[in-house]
Design a protein around this motif. Structure first.
Motif, PDB file in Angstrom:
ATOM      1  N   THR A  60       0.861  -1.176   0.000  1.00  0.00           N
ATOM      2  CA  THR A  60       0.000   0.000   0.000  1.00  0.00           C
ATOM      3  C   THR A  60       0.900   1.229   0.000  1.00  0.00           C
ATOM      4  N   LYS A  75     -17.332  -7.919   7.673  1.00  0.00           N
ATOM      5  CA  LYS A  75     -17.302  -7.373   6.311  1.00  0.00           C
ATOM      6  C   LYS A  75     -18.588  -6.622   6.049  1.00  0.00           C
ATOM      7  N   GLU A  99     -15.484  -2.704   3.213  1.00  0.00           N
ATOM      8  CA  GLU A  99     -14.860  -2.582   4.532  1.00  0.00           C
ATOM      9  C   GLU A  99     -14.748  -3.959   5.168  1.00  0.00           C
ATOM     10  N   GLU A 101     -12.750  -6.206   8.653  1.00  0.00           N
ATOM     11  CA  GLU A 101     -11.918  -6.240   9.849  1.00  0.00           C
ATOM     12  C   GLU A 101     -11.221  -7.587   9.858  1.00  0.00           C
ATOM     13  N   GLY A 114      -7.100  -5.273  12.558  1.00  0.00           N
ATOM     14  CA  GLY A 114      -7.093  -4.100  11.702  1.00  0.00           C
ATOM     15  C   GLY A 114      -8.414  -3.911  10.986  1.00  0.00           C
ATOM     16  N   LYS A 115      -8.711  -2.639  10.683  1.00  0.00           N
ATOM     17  CA  LYS A 115      -9.879  -2.274   9.884  1.00  0.00           C
ATOM     18  C   LYS A 115      -9.354  -1.722   8.567  1.00  0.00           C
ATOM     19  N   TYR A 116      -9.875  -2.241   7.462  1.00  0.00           N
ATOM     20  CA  TYR A 116      -9.385  -1.862   6.139  1.00  0.00           C
ATOM     21  C   TYR A 116     -10.556  -1.547   5.231  1.00  0.00           C
ATOM     22  N   SER A 117     -10.310  -0.653   4.290  1.00  0.00           N
ATOM     23  CA  SER A 117     -11.362  -0.294   3.339  1.00  0.00           C
ATOM     24  C   SER A 117     -10.735  -0.076   1.968  1.00  0.00           C
ATOM     25  N   VAL A 120      -7.095  -1.528  -0.325  1.00  0.00           N
ATOM     26  CA  VAL A 120      -6.347  -2.399   0.596  1.00  0.00           C
ATOM     27  C   VAL A 120      -7.237  -3.552   1.053  1.00  0.00           C
ATOM     28  N   ALA A 121      -8.504  -3.277   1.348  1.00  0.00           N
ATOM     29  CA  ALA A 121      -9.442  -4.335   1.739  1.00  0.00           C
ATOM     30  C   ALA A 121      -9.592  -5.351   0.610  1.00  0.00           C
ATOM     31  N   ILE A 124      -6.444  -7.590   0.439  1.00  0.00           N
ATOM     32  CA  ILE A 124      -6.433  -8.561   1.540  1.00  0.00           C
ATOM     33  C   ILE A 124      -7.407  -9.695   1.258  1.00  0.00           C
TER      34      ILE A 124
END
Length: 136
Positions: A60, A75, A99, A101, A114-117, A120-121, A124
């Protein structure tokens, strides 16, 4: 050490197993291989270097990080998209979530959440699919 990226869909379709601290070198090799392919790749899973362990790495911006034994715990915001993969030719349709987690271990085997959006989400989710033997 940079490893060769495999292109065998039968191997990639096999499920991976959880990593242990004995697998630290795999984390290093996977990060090295990702960095060597940053011009055409934003994430990798260990099975892409022929290791069936639940280890992923994500790029990222100027940063790359590892997630060991990642598990999506939440999610939200399903959407349809198409993705390509360094290990496979072409693109394929898939469902992703805007989104997520994730519970995981960092490269020092410390527990993280972690929380991603956004992008990057999506990366992953793609790499975790690799760990589950889902070929996208």
């Amino acid at each position: 050490m940079v490893k060769k990226v495999i292109h065998d869909p039968l191997f990639l379709a096999q499920k991976s197993v959880d990593a242990t601290e004995a697998d630290k070198q795999i984390v290093t090799d996977l990060l090295d291989t990702l960095r060597d392919n940053l011009d055409r790749c934003v994430g990798m899973a260990a099975n892409m270097i022929r290791v069936k362990k639940n280890i992923i790495v994500v790029a990222t911006g100027p940063f790359q990080f590892a997630m060991i034994n990642p598990v999506i715990t939440k999610k939200n915001g399903a959407y349809q998209t198409e993705e390509g993969c360094l290990s496979l030719m072409g693109v394929r349709p898939c469902t992703r979530y805007r989104e997520i987690e994730v519970d995981y271990l960092d490269e020092n085997f410390k527990k993280k959440h972690g929380k991603y959006s956004g992008n990057v989400a999506q990366i992953i989710q793609h790499e975790i699919d690799h760990c589950h033997g889902i070929v996208i």
